[in-house]
Design an enzyme around this catalytic site. Sequence first.
Site, PDB file in Angstrom:
ATOM      1  N   ASP A  51       0.848  -1.188   0.000  1.00  0.00           N
ATOM      2  CA  ASP A  51       0.000   0.000   0.000  1.00  0.00           C
ATOM      3  C   ASP A  51       0.883   1.237   0.000  1.00  0.00           C
ATOM      4  OD1 ASP A  51      -2.004  -1.835   0.191  1.00  0.00           O
ATOM      5  OD2 ASP A  51      -2.792  -1.153   2.120  1.00  0.00           O
ATOM      6  N   ASP A  91     -15.216  -2.929  -1.408  1.00  0.00           N
ATOM      7  CA  ASP A  91     -14.776  -2.639  -0.046  1.00  0.00           C
ATOM      8  C   ASP A  91     -16.010  -2.326   0.787  1.00  0.00           C
ATOM      9  OD1 ASP A  91     -12.246  -2.773  -1.214  1.00  0.00           O
ATOM     10  OD2 ASP A  91     -12.241  -0.626  -1.612  1.00  0.00           O
TER      11      ASP A  91
END
Length: 240
Positions: A8, A129
Amino acid sequence: MILYPAIDLKDGACVRLFKGDMEQATVFSDDPAAQARAFVEAGCEWLHLVDLNGAFAGQPVNAAAVEAILAACKVPAQLGGGIRDMKTIETWLEKGLARVILGTVAVENPALVREAAQAFPGQVAVGLDARHGKVATRGWAEETEIEVTDLARQFEDAGIAAIIYTDINRDGAMQGPNIEATAALARAVSIPVIASGGVSSLADLIALRDCGVALDGAISGRALYDGALDLGTALAALAD
């Protein structure tokens, strides 16, 4: 089941967030390409990349870091975050990405997902998500009333390569994945499902593998950085 190490990216560094909160970011490396090489040397088959700044900005922000990873590693990589138009999709695939992940546009412009999946077979995934089963968009900052399974079913005939399902409340929390919700999603659609969020141990990976429905893969980040999960050991266990 494929294990996808997560990288990330925030402000050019390799970080992990706690439950998707950009203010709760732990920096694990200021050289993402070196981190990617370490994962590849440990034997990973894929890399999972996220442009965190891009997810909020709506356009690529950590492009230099992603390009450095692609130059340094020969395993396929998938990327999500800030990919919201056809030009950006085309650009990333031309730069060597194996797969782009479309999240926010899956809610706001599903026609683009379909167009991209037809134009680039096998190279477009959808990122779903969720908090409490409801889809969140724009870097998880905006919540909708859309159920994950309902949105997933909309893409059943679109030709997408995979769905990456993230339980936001589990992400980076080291509390284990939401196996029940992930398995339910995988049963609801024929699209391959990749589990994300909360994978904190080898036992978590085995539980996902043995959840009663075939998953395409699982993503792990913080557990690999913290040493709670050894990548080589995990890959060997999944191979068995």
